[in-house]
Structures are given as C-alpha cells and as structure tokens.
Design a protein around this motif. Structure first.
Motif, short mmCIF file in Angstrom:
data_model
loop_
_atom_site.label_atom_id
_atom_site.label_comp_id
_atom_site.label_asym_id
_atom_site.label_seq_id
_atom_site.Cartn_x
_atom_site.Cartn_y
_atom_site.Cartn_z
N ARG A 100 55.09 62.72 19.14
CA ARG A 100 54.73 61.31 19.01
C ARG A 100 54.78 60.62 20.38
NH1 ARG A 100 54.62 59.67 13.76
NH2 ARG A 100 55.47 61.12 12.23
N GLU A 152 48.56 62.68 12.39
CA GLU A 152 49.98 62.39 12.57
C GLU A 152 50.65 63.50 13.38
OE1 GLU A 152 53.96 61.26 9.93
OE2 GLU A 152 52.02 61.58 8.95
N ASP A 155 49.98 62.76 19.19
CA ASP A 155 49.50 61.55 19.85
C ASP A 155 48.85 61.79 21.20
OD1 ASP A 155 50.03 59.88 17.77
OD2 ASP A 155 51.99 59.23 18.50
N ASN A 158 45.41 62.39 19.98
CA ASN A 158 44.87 61.14 19.47
C ASN A 158 44.45 60.20 20.60
OD1 ASN A 158 45.34 61.87 16.78
ND2 ASN A 158 47.41 61.03 16.79
#
Length: 262
Positions: A100, A152, A155, A158
């Motif tokens: 994350r 999810e 990141d 992403n």
C-alpha cells in the motif's frame, strides 16, 4: 486464419516464462521469428527450447536487464544483427512490489518507475526507427487491469500503469502515419508460476490447480483463472495484418473481473 506473421520479427520482453513466454509462443506458432529476453540465461534457454520444439520456429534468446537503457538497447541490437529488422514489439515486465501507499519509499517508487514506465518508453523508442523504415509495425504493451481500475494492495502499479495508457494514446497518431499500431492488453489473474510453481507443467495439473484456486477465482465471472495461451492469442492477433485498423485501444483480458465500463 492466416495472421500474416510468417517471416516477421518479434521482440517479446520478459519472456522466459508466464505471459511473455505465452506471447512469444503464439507469435512463433504464426510463423514469426522471435527474440525472447529476460535476466536469466538458463530460463531463457529453456523457454527457447520449448518454443522451438512446439513451433519449429527460429528463436533468439538474449539475457538482459530490461530495467536499464543498456539492456533494452542490447536486445534490439541483437535482434537486428540476427534478423535484420524488427516488426513487432511486445513489452512485458515484472510487476512492481506489492503493498500500500504508506509502505513505499522514494527508492521504491523510483525502481517501480524503471520497471514499469521507462522499460516501456525505452523499448518503444528503440524499435520505432526500424518499423518506420519498413512502413509497418505492431507494438503491444502487456500492462495490468490497474490501468482501468485500482487493484487493492498494489499501489505502485495503480500509480504508474495508467500513465502508460495516457502515453500510448498520445503517441499513437504519430505512429499511425507510418503504419505502426500501438495497443495495450490488461491481464487479470492468470495461472502462471507467480500463482503456483506447478502452473503450466501439464493440462491435467492445471485443471487440478484451478480447483485448488477456486477461492481466488470466486470474484471472476467466468469462474476460473486465465490460461496464458488465452492472452497470447490476443497478442498475436493485435500483431497481425488483420489488426491494421486497431490502434490506441486497451483490451482487458480478465474473465470479466474489471467492473469499469471504460
């Protein structure tokens, strides 16, 4: 259908295993001469032997670090020295680290940028002059469904991969004027060695793995993980003469898992 790839020369990144290898195999099945590349020579040699045995095609295996400019240049230079041209480029790189946003340092972001963005940029920059000289080329970028919809726990991906789609759209018109198409494919969850070291060893074994991985496939509408050959088939089509009117497009290959309608 004859895809018109006989005698064409394809460079496939990250192709010693997984989706890159499946793409190289699909192109070789269609008669293309293929350069495969990755870091580890032993893995490349094994992949080259597999492809040659299955297709009878000509395969060049080049060990290189595709996160560096020198590594990318060496792959393209070796291809041109061996085959005299480059007609097809399939960019593929390992995914950046899982995690994350709060988990990552500047160094993590910099490394991910090298892996995801600069590898794509450098490969395209190296092959385009060769394609322009021939007035024909196909560029297919293997990215991730994170281009369309955040995933999810990844990141870095992403944050970076949607930028590849923006860049692809921006450079597409200039390439199109010289007969070069550029498209992206976005794989979802596939049955590769990243999922299980047993993947791909036999059709029977893969069927058994699909059963074992049923919880992972629960959110996929088709009810299973993808097989690498299914992505390879799309890559081969996008590299074909039949796909001459397809450029600037983004194709998700994920069994329906992506919910975005764009």
């Amino acid at each position: 259908m004859d895809l018109g790839l006989t005698g064409k020369v394809a460079v496939v990144g990250g192709s010693s295993k997984g989706l890159g290898k499946a793409s190289a195999l699909a192109l070789a099945h269609e008669g293309a001469r293929v350069t495969i590349c990755a870091r580890t020579q032993a893995d490349l040699n094994a992949a080259a032997s597999d492809i040659q045995r299955e297709t009878g095609g000509e395969v060049l295996a080049v060990a290189a670090d595709l996160t560096t400019a020198a590594g990318v240049r060496s792959v393209v230079a070796a291809t041109v020295e061996r085959f005299g041209r480059v007609d097809v480029l399939v960019t593929n790189s390992g995914g950046p680290a899982l995690g994350r946003f709060a988990d990552f340092s500047d160094d993590d972001w910099q490394h991910a940028f090298e892996v995801v963005t600069l590898s794509f940029v450098r490969f395209v920059r190296e092959v385009v002059p060769h394609m322009r000289r021939n007035g024909w080329g196909r560029i297919v970028g293997i990215q991730s469904t994170s281009v369309k919809q955040p995933v999810e726990g990844i990141d870095l991906s992403n944050g970076l991969r949607p930028g590849i789609a923006g860049l692809m759209k921006a450079i597409m018109p200039d390439l199109a004027r010289d007969g070069i198409t550029i498209n992206l494919v976005l794989p979802g969850t596939f049955l590769t060695s990243r999922i299980s070291p047993e993947a791909g060893r036999s059709p029977e074994g893969d069927q058994e793995l699909q059963g074992q991985l049923a919880p992972l496939a629960a959110a996929i509408p088709v009810g299973r993980l993808g097989y690498p050959t299914e992505l390879g088939s799309l890559v081969a089509f996008l590299a074909s003469r039949q796909a001459a009117y397809v450029t600037g497009a983004v194709y998700q290959v994920d069994g329906g898992a992506t919910k975005s309608n764009i």
